[in-house]
Write an enzyme that holds these catalytic residues in place. Structure first.
Site, PDB file in Angstrom:
ATOM      1  N   ASP A  12       0.868  -1.190   0.000  1.00  0.00           N
ATOM      2  CA  ASP A  12       0.000   0.000   0.000  1.00  0.00           C
ATOM      3  C   ASP A  12       0.898   1.232   0.000  1.00  0.00           C
ATOM      4  O   ASP A  12       1.546   1.540   1.001  1.00  0.00           O
ATOM      5  CB  ASP A  12      -0.871   0.031   1.275  1.00  0.00           C
ATOM      6  CG  ASP A  12      -2.073  -0.886   1.176  1.00  0.00           C
ATOM      7  OD1 ASP A  12      -2.347  -1.402   0.071  1.00  0.00           O
ATOM      8  OD2 ASP A  12      -2.748  -1.087   2.206  1.00  0.00           O
ATOM      9  N   GLY A  40      -5.983 -10.421   1.128  1.00  0.00           N
ATOM     10  CA  GLY A  40      -5.534 -11.747   1.547  1.00  0.00           C
ATOM     11  C   GLY A  40      -4.558 -11.663   2.714  1.00  0.00           C
ATOM     12  O   GLY A  40      -4.709 -12.346   3.726  1.00  0.00           O
ATOM     13  N   ALA A  41      -3.559 -10.782   2.571  1.00  0.00           N
ATOM     14  CA  ALA A  41      -2.573 -10.609   3.644  1.00  0.00           C
ATOM     15  C   ALA A  41      -3.260 -10.123   4.914  1.00  0.00           C
ATOM     16  O   ALA A  41      -2.979 -10.604   6.017  1.00  0.00           O
ATOM     17  CB  ALA A  41      -1.486  -9.620   3.211  1.00  0.00           C
ATOM     18  N   GLU A 136      -8.886 -11.533  -5.112  1.00  0.00           N
ATOM     19  CA  GLU A 136      -7.833 -10.752  -5.792  1.00  0.00           C
ATOM     20  C   GLU A 136      -6.726 -11.604  -6.402  1.00  0.00           C
ATOM     21  O   GLU A 136      -5.729 -11.054  -6.846  1.00  0.00           O
ATOM     22  CB  GLU A 136      -7.207  -9.746  -4.809  1.00  0.00           C
ATOM     23  CG  GLU A 136      -8.092  -8.539  -4.575  1.00  0.00           C
ATOM     24  CD  GLU A 136      -7.547  -7.630  -3.491  1.00  0.00           C
ATOM     25  OE1 GLU A 136      -7.673  -6.410  -3.637  1.00  0.00           O
ATOM     26  OE2 GLU A 136      -7.009  -8.123  -2.493  1.00  0.00           O
ATOM     27  N   LYS A 209     -23.475  -0.806  11.673  1.00  0.00           N
ATOM     28  CA  LYS A 209     -24.722  -1.473  12.106  1.00  0.00           C
ATOM     29  C   LYS A 209     -24.495  -2.924  12.533  1.00  0.00           C
ATOM     30  O   LYS A 209     -25.423  -3.579  13.012  1.00  0.00           O
ATOM     31  CB  LYS A 209     -25.758  -1.429  10.984  1.00  0.00           C
ATOM     32  CG  LYS A 209     -26.251  -0.042  10.650  1.00  0.00           C
ATOM     33  CD  LYS A 209     -27.675  -0.123  10.085  1.00  0.00           C
ATOM     34  CE  LYS A 209     -28.094   1.176   9.442  1.00  0.00           C
ATOM     35  NZ  LYS A 209     -27.690   1.237   8.014  1.00  0.00           N
ATOM     36  N   GLY A 210     -23.270  -3.464  12.312  1.00  0.00           N
ATOM     37  CA  GLY A 210     -23.005  -4.815  12.794  1.00  0.00           C
ATOM     38  C   GLY A 210     -22.982  -5.853  11.696  1.00  0.00           C
ATOM     39  O   GLY A 210     -22.382  -5.634  10.648  1.00  0.00           O
ATOM     40  N   ASP A 237     -11.732  -7.205   6.374  1.00  0.00           N
ATOM     41  CA  ASP A 237     -10.709  -8.267   6.368  1.00  0.00           C
ATOM     42  C   ASP A 237     -10.407  -8.732   7.793  1.00  0.00           C
ATOM     43  O   ASP A 237     -10.208  -9.931   8.041  1.00  0.00           O
ATOM     44  CB  ASP A 237      -9.405  -7.767   5.736  1.00  0.00           C
ATOM     45  CG  ASP A 237      -9.622  -7.179   4.353  1.00  0.00           C
ATOM     46  OD1 ASP A 237     -10.598  -7.576   3.694  1.00  0.00           O
ATOM     47  OD2 ASP A 237      -8.818  -6.319   3.946  1.00  0.00           O
ATOM     48  N   MET A 267     -10.247  -2.224  15.112  1.00  0.00           N
ATOM     49  CA  MET A 267      -9.535  -1.906  13.861  1.00  0.00           C
ATOM     50  C   MET A 267      -9.955  -0.556  13.298  1.00  0.00           C
ATOM     51  O   MET A 267      -9.111   0.199  12.799  1.00  0.00           O
ATOM     52  CB  MET A 267      -9.801  -3.028  12.849  1.00  0.00           C
ATOM     53  CG  MET A 267      -9.085  -2.873  11.539  1.00  0.00           C
ATOM     54  SD  MET A 267      -7.289  -2.933  11.758  1.00  0.00           S
ATOM     55  CE  MET A 267      -6.756  -2.727  10.049  1.00  0.00           C
ATOM     56  N   ARG A 270      -8.169   2.699  14.294  1.00  0.00           N
ATOM     57  CA  ARG A 270      -6.743   2.828  13.975  1.00  0.00           C
ATOM     58  C   ARG A 270      -6.542   3.176  12.515  1.00  0.00           C
ATOM     59  O   ARG A 270      -7.291   2.706  11.663  1.00  0.00           O
ATOM     60  CB  ARG A 270      -6.030   1.494  14.254  1.00  0.00           C
ATOM     61  CG  ARG A 270      -6.123   1.092  15.707  1.00  0.00           C
ATOM     62  CD  ARG A 270      -5.464  -0.249  15.954  1.00  0.00           C
ATOM     63  NE  ARG A 270      -5.463  -0.538  17.382  1.00  0.00           N
ATOM     64  CZ  ARG A 270      -4.906  -1.601  17.923  1.00  0.00           C
ATOM     65  NH1 ARG A 270      -4.310  -2.494  17.164  1.00  0.00           N
ATOM     66  NH2 ARG A 270      -4.936  -1.776  19.228  1.00  0.00           N
TER      67      ARG A 270
END
Ligand code: ADP
Length: 283
Positions: A12, A40-41, A136, A209-210, A237, A267, A270
């Site tokens: 990235d 994937g990673a 991907e 919303k979950g 992910d 996540m 961050r």
């Protein structure tokens, strides 16, 4: 036991710019960062952080040694991550001060994975292992067939969405994870509502919303923990990696979804992708 992930590995490359450049414009970036990404990673790192053993199957180019090292540093086994000529997968991300972005993805070696090797790799799998893959890389149908031939439960994250790639896989999947947009795209492409898909368990993530789980026992909704999001990149992910890790570790689906939501909620507080996926003891 092990999760065998077939998935993308991307660099990235994030360029901070005062505004997104117009066609023909040359613009100096104000900042640059290079992180490990690729759905994937991200899923492999998330499953490892959830406490599972993960074998990542994929490929990087001659520029991708650092990505292989970083995955290994996070505890992901990279024995089956090939190194080959040509450029690795990469995402060139332009990000302006308003948070607006523009992204170019080069699939690179993610689309040059050796499909002939799947059967031999998965011959190492044991009872209780899971197979996990996303959209991907090349070789999706070959991987799904090799995993089913070995009797592995098979989970697919239909991201990024591609109707032509997903439709032939449906009959082989035990678990399909999609966000709301992908679920709508799949319904448009196949004419099938989520509850009519030929997959044992379908999980649809709904952002703040979950999530929703459609399984043999019916349709169940799960509320997301309330947090203040700063960057939702990698939320899906992280959710999928944690979900499959929970199942592989013997949790019931509802417990695994709750675990996945706790991880994804941390996540989104961050900035970044694979490098900032929370560990289980941080939830
Ligand atoms: P994707 O990142 O694939 O688009 P979603 O946006 O649906 O997927 O997010 C995946 C999961 O991440 C959600 O099911 C939820 O658990 C969590 N999540 C995403 N956004 C938020 C948020 N604003 N607050 C709390 N949890 C979130």
């Amino acid at each position: 036991m092990t999760i065998w992930t077939l998935g993308s590995v991307n660099a990235d490359l994030v360029f901070r710019v005062p505004h997104l450049p117009a066609p023909g414009e040359t613009l100096a970036a104000t900042d640059f960062s290079r992180g490990l990404g690729g759905k994937g990673a991200n899923m492999s790192v998330a499953a490892t952080r959830a406490g599972s053993r993960v074998e990542h199957i994929g490929a990087v180019g001659e520029d991708g040694g650092w990505m292989k090292d970083r995955l290994a540093g996070y505890g992901v086994s990279v024995t089956h991550l090939a190194e080959m000529r040509g450029p690795s997968g990469q995402a060139v991300i332009e990000l302006d001060d308003e948070g607006e972005n523009r992204i170019i993805i080069l699939p690179g070696t993610n689309r040059r994975i050796d499909i002939m090797g799947f059967d031999e790799i998965l011959s190492e799998a044991e009872e209780g292992d899971w197979a996990l893959f996303q959209n991907e890389t090349n070789g999706l149908l070959d991987f799904a067939q090799a995993a089913k031939a070995r009797g592995l439960p098979l989970a697919h994250a239909a991201a990024p969405f591609d109707a032509e790639a997903v439709a032939p896989l449906l009959e082989l999947l035990d678990l399909l994870v999609m966000n709301q947009v992908e679920a709508e795209q799949l319904q448009t492409a196949t004419g099938l509502a989520p509850e009519a898909l030929p997959v044992r368990d379908v999980v649809i993530t709904l952002g703040a919303k979950g999530a929703r789980w459609i399984g043999a026992d019916g349709d169940r909704s799960f509320e997301a923990p309330k947090v203040r999001p700063v960057d939702t990149t990698g939320a899906g992910d992280t959710f999928t990696g944690y979900l499959v890790a929970g199942l592989e570790q013997g949790l019931a689906m509802a417990e695994a979804i709750e675990l996945a939501q706790r991880a994804a909620a941390v996540m989104v507080t961050r900035m970044g992708t694979a490098d900032v996926i929370p560990k289980r003891d941080e939830l």
